[in-house]
Design an enzyme around this catalytic site. Sequence first.
Site, PDB file in Angstrom:
ATOM      1  N   GLU A   1       0.248   3.459  -3.147  1.00 22.04           N
ATOM      2  CA  GLU A   1      -1.147   3.906  -3.163  1.00 22.04           C
ATOM      3  C   GLU A   1      -1.433   4.996  -2.131  1.00 22.04           C
ATOM      4  O   GLU A   1      -2.213   5.913  -2.379  1.00 22.04           O
ATOM      5  CB  GLU A   1      -2.019   2.694  -2.820  1.00 22.04           C
ATOM      6  CG  GLU A   1      -3.203   2.500  -3.690  1.00 22.04           C
ATOM      7  CD  GLU A   1      -3.876   1.178  -3.363  1.00 22.04           C
ATOM      8  OE1 GLU A   1      -4.703   1.163  -2.440  1.00 22.04           O
ATOM      9  OE2 GLU A   1      -3.575   0.181  -4.036  1.00 22.04           O
ATOM     10  N   ASP A   2      -0.832   4.872  -0.958  1.00 20.72           N
ATOM     11  CA  ASP A   2      -1.259   5.690   0.188  1.00 20.72           C
ATOM     12  C   ASP A   2      -0.200   6.608   0.769  1.00 20.72           C
ATOM     13  O   ASP A   2      -0.426   7.218   1.821  1.00 20.72           O
ATOM     14  CB  ASP A   2      -1.756   4.765   1.304  1.00 20.72           C
ATOM     15  CG  ASP A   2      -2.985   3.964   0.894  1.00 20.72           C
ATOM     16  OD1 ASP A   2      -3.726   4.423   0.001  1.00 20.72           O
ATOM     17  OD2 ASP A   2      -3.200   2.887   1.457  1.00 20.72           O
TER      18      ASP A   2
ATOM     19  N   ASP B   1      -4.134  -9.859   1.099  1.00 19.36           N
ATOM     20  CA  ASP B   1      -4.582  -8.500   1.427  1.00 19.36           C
ATOM     21  C   ASP B   1      -6.096  -8.461   1.630  1.00 19.36           C
ATOM     22  O   ASP B   1      -6.586  -7.919   2.626  1.00 19.36           O
ATOM     23  CB  ASP B   1      -4.164  -7.560   0.295  1.00 19.36           C
ATOM     24  CG  ASP B   1      -4.697  -6.145   0.473  1.00 19.36           C
ATOM     25  OD1 ASP B   1      -4.663  -5.611   1.597  1.00 19.36           O
ATOM     26  OD2 ASP B   1      -5.152  -5.561  -0.537  1.00 19.36           O
TER      27      ASP B   1
ATOM     28  N   ASP C   1       0.810  -1.228   0.000  1.00 22.68           N
ATOM     29  CA  ASP C   1       0.000   0.000   0.000  1.00 22.68           C
ATOM     30  C   ASP C   1       0.842   1.277   0.000  1.00 22.68           C
ATOM     31  O   ASP C   1       0.291   2.377   0.023  1.00 22.68           O
ATOM     32  CB  ASP C   1      -0.932   0.018   1.215  1.00 22.68           C
ATOM     33  CG  ASP C   1      -2.148  -0.870   1.039  1.00 22.68           C
ATOM     34  OD1 ASP C   1      -2.566  -1.087  -0.118  1.00 22.68           O
ATOM     35  OD2 ASP C   1      -2.689  -1.348   2.048  1.00 22.68           O
TER      36      ASP C   1
END
Length: 179
Positions: free
Chosen positions: A56-57, A113, A53
């Site tokens: 993405e984050d 996930d 992640d």
Amino acid sequence: MLEKAKAFATEAHKGQKRKISNEDYIVHPIRVAHTLQQAQSSKELICAAFLHDVVEDTPYELEDIEKEFGPAVKKLVASHTEDKTKFWLDRKARTIEVVRTGNLEVKSLIVADKWDNLQSIEEGQHKMGEMIWSYFNSTYDQQKWYYQSVAENMWVGLPEKEAPEFFHTYSKTVQRFFT
């Protein structure tokens, strides 16, 4: 390499919280990595679990992942990185396609996930009931479609005997939760 990936992800996600439990965000990638460690996955896949992640984050990009962890880890992270500029349905449809067409490592990263996410949702629902769905940019029915679609498509091109045990557990969790 594993400790480096864990430390990198911990620093990248510093200050971020999970939306349902409000626990430190890093707990999620650690649990995903643990699932893959238990399945005796490759070192690269476990690193990708810690890092899945980050792009993405956080402000980090795939090039940062490649520089620190190499092209194999970058490729795995890239396979599971959503484009947040796209609508929810488009992002999820892409993930379903990736899990359908991906190799065992890609499938494993996505399923581990999604299994952890679903367990968090289930725990949250036990605590707050139907209010849980207010934390999402989608409805219960959309979430049901998504998790069921991942469960159906993870088997495409994969003999059942080659699947890690957590694939079966994920399927059972989806069936139990969304019935």
